[in-house]
Design a protein around this motif. Sequence first.
Motif, PDB file in Angstrom:
ATOM      1  N   GLY A 197      28.752  45.918   2.912  1.00 10.91           N
ATOM      2  CA  GLY A 197      29.082  47.322   2.698  1.00 10.91           C
ATOM      3  C   GLY A 197      28.331  48.231   3.654  1.00 10.91           C
ATOM      4  N   GLU A 198      27.080  47.860   3.962  1.00 11.03           N
ATOM      5  CA  GLU A 198      26.274  48.657   4.887  1.00 11.03           C
ATOM      6  C   GLU A 198      26.708  48.449   6.332  1.00 11.03           C
ATOM      7  OE1 GLU A 198      22.301  47.485   4.114  1.00 11.03           O
ATOM      8  OE2 GLU A 198      22.200  48.465   2.152  1.00 11.03           O
ATOM      9  N   ASN A 199      27.140  47.214   6.624  1.00 12.68           N
ATOM     10  CA  ASN A 199      27.574  46.899   7.988  1.00 12.68           C
ATOM     11  C   ASN A 199      28.617  45.786   7.935  1.00 12.68           C
ATOM     12  OD1 ASN A 199      27.950  46.301  10.661  1.00 12.68           O
ATOM     13  ND2 ASN A 199      25.787  45.932  11.131  1.00 12.68           N
ATOM     14  N   PRO A 200      29.896  46.106   8.130  1.00 12.09           N
ATOM     15  CA  PRO A 200      30.975  45.106   8.059  1.00 12.09           C
ATOM     16  C   PRO A 200      30.774  43.924   9.004  1.00 12.09           C
ATOM     17  CG  PRO A 200      31.882  47.318   8.082  1.00 12.09           C
ATOM     18  CD  PRO A 200      30.415  47.460   8.369  1.00 12.09           C
ATOM     19  N   LYS A 201      29.961  44.102  10.039  1.00 18.26           N
ATOM     20  CA  LYS A 201      29.711  43.009  10.978  1.00 18.26           C
ATOM     21  C   LYS A 201      28.920  41.872  10.324  1.00 18.26           C
ATOM     22  CE  LYS A 201      29.864  45.746  15.235  1.00 18.26           C
ATOM     23  NZ  LYS A 201      29.119  46.166  16.457  1.00 18.26           N
ATOM     24  N   ASN A 202      28.310  42.149   9.171  1.00 18.15           N
ATOM     25  CA  ASN A 202      27.549  41.118   8.461  1.00 18.15           C
ATOM     26  C   ASN A 202      28.458  40.161   7.696  1.00 18.15           C
ATOM     27  OD1 ASN A 202      24.947  42.006   9.210  1.00 18.15           O
ATOM     28  ND2 ASN A 202      24.967  43.567   7.593  1.00 18.15           N
ATOM     29  N   ALA A 203      29.750  40.446   7.685  1.00 13.99           N
ATOM     30  CA  ALA A 203      30.687  39.621   6.920  1.00 13.99           C
ATOM     31  C   ALA A 203      30.758  38.204   7.479  1.00 13.99           C
ATOM     32  CB  ALA A 203      32.077  40.257   6.935  1.00 13.99           C
ATOM     33  N   ASN A 204      30.770  37.236   6.568  1.00 11.10           N
ATOM     34  CA  ASN A 204      30.919  35.825   6.918  1.00 11.10           C
ATOM     35  C   ASN A 204      31.914  35.239   5.920  1.00 11.10           C
ATOM     36  OD1 ASN A 204      30.667  32.993   7.105  1.00 11.10           O
ATOM     37  ND2 ASN A 204      28.567  33.162   7.857  1.00 11.10           N
ATOM     38  N   LEU A 205      33.180  35.180   6.314  1.00 13.14           N
ATOM     39  CA  LEU A 205      34.243  34.791   5.391  1.00 13.14           C
ATOM     40  C   LEU A 205      34.091  33.365   4.886  1.00 13.14           C
ATOM     41  CD1 LEU A 205      37.349  36.457   7.088  1.00 13.14           C
ATOM     42  CD2 LEU A 205      35.900  37.324   5.243  1.00 13.14           C
ATOM     43  N   GLU A 206      33.601  32.474   5.734  1.00 12.11           N
ATOM     44  CA  GLU A 206      33.416  31.083   5.307  1.00 12.11           C
ATOM     45  C   GLU A 206      32.329  30.988   4.242  1.00 12.11           C
ATOM     46  OE1 GLU A 206      32.409  26.650   7.175  1.00 12.11           O
ATOM     47  OE2 GLU A 206      32.620  28.395   8.489  1.00 12.11           O
ATOM     48  N   TYR A 207      31.232  31.692   4.481  1.00 13.84           N
ATOM     49  CA  TYR A 207      30.139  31.716   3.510  1.00 13.84           C
ATOM     50  C   TYR A 207      30.613  32.323   2.190  1.00 13.84           C
ATOM     51  CZ  TYR A 207      25.839  33.392   1.291  1.00 13.84           C
ATOM     52  OH  TYR A 207      24.845  33.667   0.397  1.00 13.84           O
ATOM     53  N   GLU A 208      31.361  33.418   2.285  1.00 14.05           N
ATOM     54  CA  GLU A 208      31.868  34.088   1.089  1.00 14.05           C
ATOM     55  C   GLU A 208      32.800  33.171   0.296  1.00 14.05           C
ATOM     56  OE1 GLU A 208      34.442  38.111  -0.067  1.00 14.05           O
ATOM     57  OE2 GLU A 208      33.597  37.871   1.942  1.00 14.05           O
ATOM     58  N   LYS A 209      33.653  32.441   1.003  1.00 13.21           N
ATOM     59  CA  LYS A 209      34.584  31.518   0.342  1.00 13.21           C
ATOM     60  C   LYS A 209      33.830  30.409  -0.386  1.00 13.21           C
ATOM     61  CE  LYS A 209      38.288  28.201   1.273  1.00 13.21           C
ATOM     62  NZ  LYS A 209      39.068  27.500   2.323  1.00 13.21           N
ATOM     63  N   GLU A 249      33.716  29.655  -4.431  1.00 11.33           N
ATOM     64  CA  GLU A 249      34.110  28.343  -4.949  1.00 11.33           C
ATOM     65  C   GLU A 249      33.002  27.749  -5.805  1.00 11.33           C
ATOM     66  OE1 GLU A 249      35.071  26.028  -1.539  1.00 11.33           O
ATOM     67  OE2 GLU A 249      37.114  26.844  -1.348  1.00 11.33           O
ATOM     68  N   ARG A 250      31.765  27.907  -5.347  1.00  9.51           N
ATOM     69  CA  ARG A 250      30.623  27.379  -6.092  1.00  9.51           C
ATOM     70  C   ARG A 250      30.475  28.115  -7.428  1.00  9.51           C
ATOM     71  NH1 ARG A 250      27.836  22.838  -6.817  1.00  9.51           N
ATOM     72  NH2 ARG A 250      25.590  23.049  -6.674  1.00  9.51           N
ATOM     73  N   LEU A 251      30.620  29.426  -7.396  1.00 10.07           N
ATOM     74  CA  LEU A 251      30.543  30.218  -8.622  1.00 10.07           C
ATOM     75  C   LEU A 251      31.627  29.805  -9.611  1.00 10.07           C
ATOM     76  CD1 LEU A 251      29.798  33.786  -7.202  1.00 10.07           C
ATOM     77  CD2 LEU A 251      28.472  32.658  -8.995  1.00 10.07           C
ATOM     78  N   ASP A 252      32.833  29.632  -9.108  1.00 11.86           N
ATOM     79  CA  ASP A 252      33.957  29.257  -9.959  1.00 11.86           C
ATOM     80  C   ASP A 252      33.754  27.872 -10.561  1.00 11.86           C
ATOM     81  OD1 ASP A 252      36.704  29.716 -10.977  1.00 11.86           O
ATOM     82  OD2 ASP A 252      37.206  28.030  -9.678  1.00 11.86           O
ATOM     83  N   GLY A 253      33.302  26.925  -9.735  1.00 12.31           N
ATOM     84  CA  GLY A 253      33.103  25.556 -10.205  1.00 12.31           C
ATOM     85  C   GLY A 253      32.039  25.458 -11.282  1.00 12.31           C
ATOM     86  N   ILE A 254      30.910  26.117 -11.068  1.00 12.44           N
ATOM     87  CA  ILE A 254      29.824  26.059 -12.048  1.00 12.44           C
ATOM     88  C   ILE A 254      30.202  26.806 -13.320  1.00 12.44           C
ATOM     89  CG2 ILE A 254      27.433  26.743 -12.501  1.00 12.44           C
ATOM     90  CD1 ILE A 254      26.803  26.188  -9.608  1.00 12.44           C
ATOM     91  N   SER A 255      30.935  27.904 -13.183  1.00 12.01           N
ATOM     92  CA  SER A 255      31.374  28.651 -14.369  1.00 12.01           C
ATOM     93  C   SER A 255      32.288  27.796 -15.243  1.00 12.01           C
ATOM     94  CB  SER A 255      32.108  29.930 -13.945  1.00 12.01           C
ATOM     95  OG  SER A 255      31.232  30.816 -13.274  1.00 12.01           O
ATOM     96  N   LYS A 256      33.197  27.054 -14.614  1.00 11.09           N
ATOM     97  CA  LYS A 256      34.100  26.182 -15.370  1.00 11.09           C
ATOM     98  C   LYS A 256      33.327  25.056 -16.049  1.00 11.09           C
ATOM     99  CE  LYS A 256      38.277  27.051 -12.648  1.00 11.09           C
ATOM    100  NZ  LYS A 256      39.266  26.488 -11.685  1.00 11.09           N
ATOM    101  N   SER A 257      32.370  24.476 -15.332  1.00 10.01           N
ATOM    102  CA  SER A 257      31.550  23.417 -15.915  1.00 10.01           C
ATOM    103  C   SER A 257      30.736  23.950 -17.087  1.00 10.01           C
ATOM    104  CB  SER A 257      30.608  22.832 -14.854  1.00 10.01           C
ATOM    105  OG  SER A 257      31.330  22.114 -13.883  1.00 10.01           O
ATOM    106  N   ARG A 258      30.258  25.175 -16.951  1.00 13.59           N
ATOM    107  CA  ARG A 258      29.476  25.798 -18.023  1.00 13.59           C
ATOM    108  C   ARG A 258      30.314  25.934 -19.292  1.00 13.59           C
ATOM    109  NH1 ARG A 258      28.290  30.680 -20.306  1.00 13.59           N
ATOM    110  NH2 ARG A 258      26.076  31.070 -20.786  1.00 13.59           N
ATOM    111  N   GLU A 259      31.575  26.311 -19.127  1.00 17.08           N
ATOM    112  CA  GLU A 259      32.463  26.430 -20.284  1.00 17.08           C
ATOM    113  C   GLU A 259      32.670  25.075 -20.954  1.00 17.08           C
ATOM    114  OE1 GLU A 259      33.577  29.246 -21.665  1.00 17.08           O
ATOM    115  OE2 GLU A 259      32.263  30.186 -20.179  1.00 17.08           O
ATOM    116  N   GLU A 260      32.746  24.021 -20.155  1.00 15.61           N
ATOM    117  CA  GLU A 260      32.874  22.666 -20.706  1.00 15.61           C
ATOM    118  C   GLU A 260      31.657  22.318 -21.560  1.00 15.61           C
ATOM    119  OE1 GLU A 260      33.678  19.350 -18.194  1.00 15.61           O
ATOM    120  OE2 GLU A 260      35.324  20.352 -17.147  1.00 15.61           O
ATOM    121  N   VAL A 261      30.486  22.658 -21.042  1.00 18.57           N
ATOM    122  CA  VAL A 261      29.240  22.348 -21.751  1.00 18.57           C
ATOM    123  C   VAL A 261      29.177  23.102 -23.079  1.00 18.57           C
ATOM    124  CG1 VAL A 261      26.725  22.544 -21.665  1.00 18.57           C
ATOM    125  CG2 VAL A 261      27.978  21.809 -19.636  1.00 18.57           C
TER     126      VAL A 261
END
Length: 224
Positions: free
Chosen positions: A189-201, A205-217
Motif C-alpha cells: 500500500g505504501e509502495n506498489p513496487k513492493n508487490a510480489n505476486l508469487e509470494y502473495e499467492k 495458499e498456506r493460510l487456506d491450507g492451515i485454516s482447513k486443517s484447523r477446522e478438521e482438528v
Amino acid sequence: MNQKRTYLILSILIVSLIGIFYLLFPGTSTKENTSYQGGLSEETLTRQENSLFEGGSFLDFSGHVEETASGPVAVVEEPGSKPSKTKSYLESLSPEERAKLYEQMYERFKPLTEKFPNNSLIPKKLSEEELAKKKENEDHYYRVQREILERKDVPKEEMSFYLNAKLKRSDDMLEILKYGMENYQKLVGENPKNANLEYEKLLKERLDGISKSREEVISAQKEN
C-alpha cells in the motif's frame, strides 16, 4: 519516527520468518484424500507446524524426516579412514560457535517474541527443564501421530493430547502468517513496487491450507 522504524523492523523479520517456513516446508501437497481416526486427512496429519528454531529444524538439517529438510553438510576427514563422514551444519560447529549462532537467532527475532510471547514457533530462550519438557511433548506428539497414520486405535486421552497440540501449532502458524500478510499489504500500500505476486499467492495458499486443517482438528475434538 521510532514507531515507523519498529514497524519496518517487524515487517522485515516476519517476512524473513515466513520465507524460512516456505524454504523448509514449501506449500501444500497433494496427499491422497484418505480419512483417519477422528476424520483427519493425511494432509492435516502430516502438515508441518513445528518450531523451526527451538526444535533444531532451522539450524540442524539432518534430523527426523518429519521435522527437517535436507540442507548443507560439512565433510569431515577422520584420521586413518578413507570414507568421509558427513555431519550436519550444526554438528560441524563447535559448542561456542553453536551457542553464538543461537544467540544471534534469539536476538534477531526478539521483537517478534515480544509481540507474540505465547507463539511457540518463534525462537526464544528456554531453560534446560523447559527444553526437556518440550522434547518430551514433541516425542509424545509424533508417537501419537504415527499411531494414527498406522491406523492403530488411539485411546481418547492420547487423541485429546494430540488434537490440542495440533490446534496450538496451527493457531501459532496462522498468527505468524496473518501478521505477515497484514505487513505485506501495508508495504504494498505504501509502495506498489513492493508487490510480489508469487509470494502473495504462496502465503494465501498456506493460510487456506492451515485454516482447513484447523477446522478438521476442531471437528475431531468434538467427536473425540
